[in-house]
Design a protein around this motif. Structure first.
Motif, PDB file in Angstrom:
ATOM      1  N   TYR A  32       3.313  -5.504  -0.710  1.00 38.72           N
ATOM      2  CA  TYR A  32       3.856  -5.480  -2.050  1.00 38.72           C
ATOM      3  C   TYR A  32       4.906  -4.374  -2.019  1.00 38.72           C
ATOM      4  N   PHE A  34       8.214  -2.169  -3.910  1.00 42.64           N
ATOM      5  CA  PHE A  34       8.690  -1.675  -5.196  1.00 42.64           C
ATOM      6  C   PHE A  34       9.910  -0.781  -4.992  1.00 42.64           C
ATOM      7  N   TYR A  36      11.746   2.344  -7.332  1.00 44.25           N
ATOM      8  CA  TYR A  36      11.709   3.220  -8.500  1.00 44.25           C
ATOM      9  C   TYR A  36      12.960   4.087  -8.486  1.00 44.25           C
ATOM     10  N   LYS A  49      10.089  -5.327  -8.266  1.00 45.49           N
ATOM     11  CA  LYS A  49       9.027  -5.468  -7.274  1.00 45.49           C
ATOM     12  C   LYS A  49       9.074  -6.833  -6.612  1.00 45.49           C
ATOM     13  N   ILE A  51       6.332  -9.392  -4.909  1.00 47.84           N
ATOM     14  CA  ILE A  51       4.912  -9.662  -4.701  1.00 47.84           C
ATOM     15  C   ILE A  51       4.755 -10.870  -3.780  1.00 47.84           C
ATOM     16  N   ARG A  94       2.825  -1.181  -0.791  1.00 46.85           N
ATOM     17  CA  ARG A  94       1.363  -1.242  -0.836  1.00 46.85           C
ATOM     18  C   ARG A  94       0.945  -2.382   0.074  1.00 46.85           C
ATOM     19  N   GLY A  99      -6.852  -3.102   0.741  1.00 45.62           N
ATOM     20  CA  GLY A  99      -7.701  -2.879  -0.419  1.00 45.62           C
ATOM     21  C   GLY A  99      -7.400  -1.578  -1.147  1.00 45.62           C
ATOM     22  N   ARG A 100      -6.477  -0.785  -0.629  1.00 47.30           N
ATOM     23  CA  ARG A 100      -6.129   0.461  -1.294  1.00 47.30           C
ATOM     24  C   ARG A 100      -5.049   0.213  -2.346  1.00 47.30           C
ATOM     25  N   ARG A 101      -5.164   0.900  -3.452  1.00 48.40           N
ATOM     26  CA  ARG A 101      -4.185   0.739  -4.519  1.00 48.40           C
ATOM     27  C   ARG A 101      -3.062   1.764  -4.458  1.00 48.40           C
ATOM     28  N   ALA A 102      -3.183   2.731  -3.565  1.00 46.55           N
ATOM     29  CA  ALA A 102      -2.173   3.774  -3.478  1.00 46.55           C
ATOM     30  C   ALA A 102      -0.850   3.210  -2.978  1.00 46.55           C
ATOM     31  N   LEU A 103       0.229   3.587  -3.647  1.00 47.30           N
ATOM     32  CA  LEU A 103       1.575   3.275  -3.184  1.00 47.30           C
ATOM     33  C   LEU A 103       2.020   4.365  -2.213  1.00 47.30           C
ATOM     34  N   PHE A 105       5.394   6.025  -0.781  1.00 43.84           N
ATOM     35  CA  PHE A 105       6.811   6.127  -1.116  1.00 43.84           C
ATOM     36  C   PHE A 105       7.624   6.608   0.083  1.00 43.84           C
TER      37      PHE A 105
ATOM     38  N   PHE B  33      -3.151   7.428 -11.442  1.00 49.51           N
ATOM     39  CA  PHE B  33      -2.875   7.996 -10.126  1.00 49.51           C
ATOM     40  C   PHE B  33      -2.342   9.410 -10.281  1.00 49.51           C
ATOM     41  N   TYR B  35       0.006  12.053  -7.922  1.00 50.50           N
ATOM     42  CA  TYR B  35       0.850  12.203  -6.746  1.00 50.50           C
ATOM     43  C   TYR B  35       1.361  13.639  -6.683  1.00 50.50           C
ATOM     44  N   PHE B  45       0.559  10.356  -2.363  1.00 51.29           N
ATOM     45  CA  PHE B  45      -0.662  10.005  -3.083  1.00 51.29           C
ATOM     46  C   PHE B  45      -1.726  11.074  -2.939  1.00 51.29           C
ATOM     47  N   TYR B 100      -3.308  -4.874  -7.818  1.00 48.66           N
ATOM     48  CA  TYR B 100      -2.448  -4.271  -6.810  1.00 48.66           C
ATOM     49  C   TYR B 100      -0.964  -4.447  -7.104  1.00 48.66           C
TER      50      TYR B 100
END
Lengths: 115, 115
Positions: A32, A34, A36, A49, A51, A94, A99-103, A105, B33, B35, B45, B100
């Motif tokens: 995924y 993104f 910013y 984003k 997906i 991501r 299974g981790r939700r942390a992005l 960067f 979250f 950061y 993160f 996610y």
């Protein structure tokens, strides 16, 4: 592990010209992705984003990005730059498979648009 | 409020002091979250909450860092016995859902300077 590389610390472009800000990623599964943007003294703002589906993603303020799986890239583009686009841009990933939700960067690319 | 609110915006601490940073996410947002953003770097993160549950704290750099979200809304990041290397901007972000693919809404950050 998931990671992002933004190879350019700064990109300079003249107003009205097209701009590209580069991003490559590394994940073990499918990404995924993104973009910013961070304006001075402002929080990071979501631009767009990827997906799934169409590789060309359109976002806010006329920005778009193209997902290229073979090159593991997700470059940000705009057909005609504005001075007000000058800001710090961050690519993030991501990994769908962890299974981790942390992005994660990238280190950011400063875009300077000259009048 | 309409956005993610963080306080204090600026904090100067002497080495060895404890600090607490507060985050008010967007009302109703499930995910939160934290950061850490060092000067000239992208956000890194620290930890993730889904409602009141801390599901991922793998990014916390040491046991001096502690985060909580006891009622599933406001969150506090606490740093004990601060060190100079803790100097950074601490960003809080929230997301409406637990999945996610959702974009993050960032606060303006709390800038911590440890002398």
């Amino acid at each position: 592990a998931q990671s992002v590389a933004q190879p350019e610390d700064q990109v300079n472009v003249a107003e009205g010209n097209p701009l590209t800000v580069k991003c490559t990623y590394s994940v073990s599964g499918n990404p995924y992705l993104f973009w910013y943007v961070q304006y001075p003294n402002r929080g990071l703002q979501f631009l767009l984003k990827y997906i799934t589906g169409d590789n060309l993603v359109k976002g806010s303020y006329g920005f778009e990005a193209e997902f290229n799986k073979s090159q593991t890239s997700f470059h940000l583009k705009k057909p005609s730059a504005l001075v007000s686009d000058s800001a710090l841009y961050f690519c993030a990933v991501r990994d769908q498979g962890t299974g981790r939700r942390a992005l994660t960067f990238g280190s950011g690319t400063r875009l300077q648009v000259q009048p | 409020g309409a956005g993610v609110s963080q306080s204090p915006r600026y904090k100067v601490a002497k080495r060895g002091q404890d600090v607490a940073l507060r985050c008010d996410p967007i009302s109703g947002h499930v995910s939160l979250f934290w950061y850490q953003q060092a000067l000239g770097q992208g956000p890194e993160f620290l930890t993730y909450f889904q409602n009141e549950a801390q599901l991922d704290k793998s990014g916390l750099p040491s046991d001096r860092f502690f985060a909580e979200r006891p009622e599933g809304s406001v969150s506090t990041l606490k740093i004990q016995r601060t060190q100079q290397e803790d100097s950074a901007v601490y960003l809080c972000a929230s997301s409406q859902l637990a999945g996610y693919t959702g974009e993050l809404f960032f606060g303006e950050g709390s800038r911590l300077t440890v002398l």
